[in-house]
Design a protein around this motif. Structure first.
Motif, PDB file in Angstrom:
ATOM      1  N   HIS A  28      44.875  29.870  11.241  1.00 34.39           N
ATOM      2  CA  HIS A  28      45.772  30.600  11.955  1.00 34.39           C
ATOM      3  C   HIS A  28      45.194  31.576  12.857  1.00 34.39           C
ATOM      4  N   ILE A  29      45.549  31.761  14.012  1.00 28.23           N
ATOM      5  CA  ILE A  29      44.982  32.522  14.978  1.00 28.23           C
ATOM      6  C   ILE A  29      45.773  33.207  15.598  1.00 28.23           C
ATOM      7  N   ASP A  30      45.506  34.882  15.591  1.00 23.92           N
ATOM      8  CA  ASP A  30      46.577  35.614  16.340  1.00 23.92           C
ATOM      9  C   ASP A  30      46.124  35.533  17.990  1.00 23.92           C
ATOM     10  N   MET A  31      47.215  35.007  18.572  1.00 24.52           N
ATOM     11  CA  MET A  31      47.516  34.764  20.008  1.00 24.52           C
ATOM     12  C   MET A  31      46.827  36.061  20.853  1.00 24.52           C
ATOM     13  N   GLU A  32      47.252  37.157  20.298  1.00 24.07           N
ATOM     14  CA  GLU A  32      46.844  38.451  21.200  1.00 24.07           C
ATOM     15  C   GLU A  32      45.747  38.780  21.080  1.00 24.07           C
ATOM     16  N   THR A  33      45.023  38.657  19.790  1.00 20.58           N
ATOM     17  CA  THR A  33      43.704  39.259  19.271  1.00 20.58           C
ATOM     18  C   THR A  33      42.489  38.105  19.631  1.00 20.58           C
ATOM     19  N   LYS A  35      41.721  36.531  17.146  1.00 18.95           N
ATOM     20  CA  LYS A  35      41.047  36.857  15.583  1.00 18.95           C
ATOM     21  C   LYS A  35      41.765  35.726  14.630  1.00 18.95           C
ATOM     22  N   VAL A  36      40.787  35.213  13.635  1.00 18.68           N
ATOM     23  CA  VAL A  36      41.721  34.433  12.692  1.00 18.68           C
ATOM     24  C   VAL A  36      42.293  35.103  11.637  1.00 18.68           C
ATOM     25  N   ILE A  37      43.612  34.613  11.328  1.00 21.29           N
ATOM     26  CA  ILE A  37      44.086  35.349  10.408  1.00 21.29           C
ATOM     27  C   ILE A  37      44.030  34.875   9.027  1.00 21.29           C
ATOM     28  N   PRO A  60      44.631  34.075   3.335  1.00 19.90           N
ATOM     29  CA  PRO A  60      44.470  34.973   4.328  1.00 19.90           C
ATOM     30  C   PRO A  60      42.940  35.313   4.557  1.00 19.90           C
ATOM     31  N   TRP A  61      42.728  35.631   5.782  1.00 23.71           N
ATOM     32  CA  TRP A  61      41.276  35.994   5.996  1.00 23.71           C
ATOM     33  C   TRP A  61      40.579  37.228   5.206  1.00 23.71           C
TER      34      TRP A  61
END
Length: 86
Positions: A28-33, A35-37, A60-61
């Motif tokens: 799961h990756i945050d599309m804005e940053t 970063k891996v979530i 969770p990461w």
């Protein structure tokens, strides 16, 4: 540095009880940053590997402790069901 394609070859092991949790299926990756979530682990198989026996596990990461050559160590409470995807 590690490539995303290399993640599926590593075992995910829980530090608190030493259990192998299964292979990484997705991230799961945050599309804005960017970063891996979270790591998404594949549900265990049953019936000689033909069918999946449950829900995928989402870790969770923040609970990923260490990346090693052969394994990824995570710190989960044993049998905590809140990490399973609905």
């Amino acid at each position: 540095m590690i490539k995303a394609t290399q993640l599926e070859t590593k075992d995910v092991v829980n530090l608190s009880d030493g259990a192998k949790l299964g292979p990484i299926k997705d991230l799961h990756i945050d599309m804005e940053t960017g970063k891996v979530i979270a790591l998404v682990l594949q549900a265990p198989s049953k019936y000689f590997g033909l069918m999946r026996s449950g829900k995928d596990m989402v870790i969770p990461w923040e609970l990923v402790s260490k990346f090693g050559l052969d394994a990824i160590l995570v710190d989960l409470q044993p049998m905590d069901r809140r990490y399973y995807q609905d």
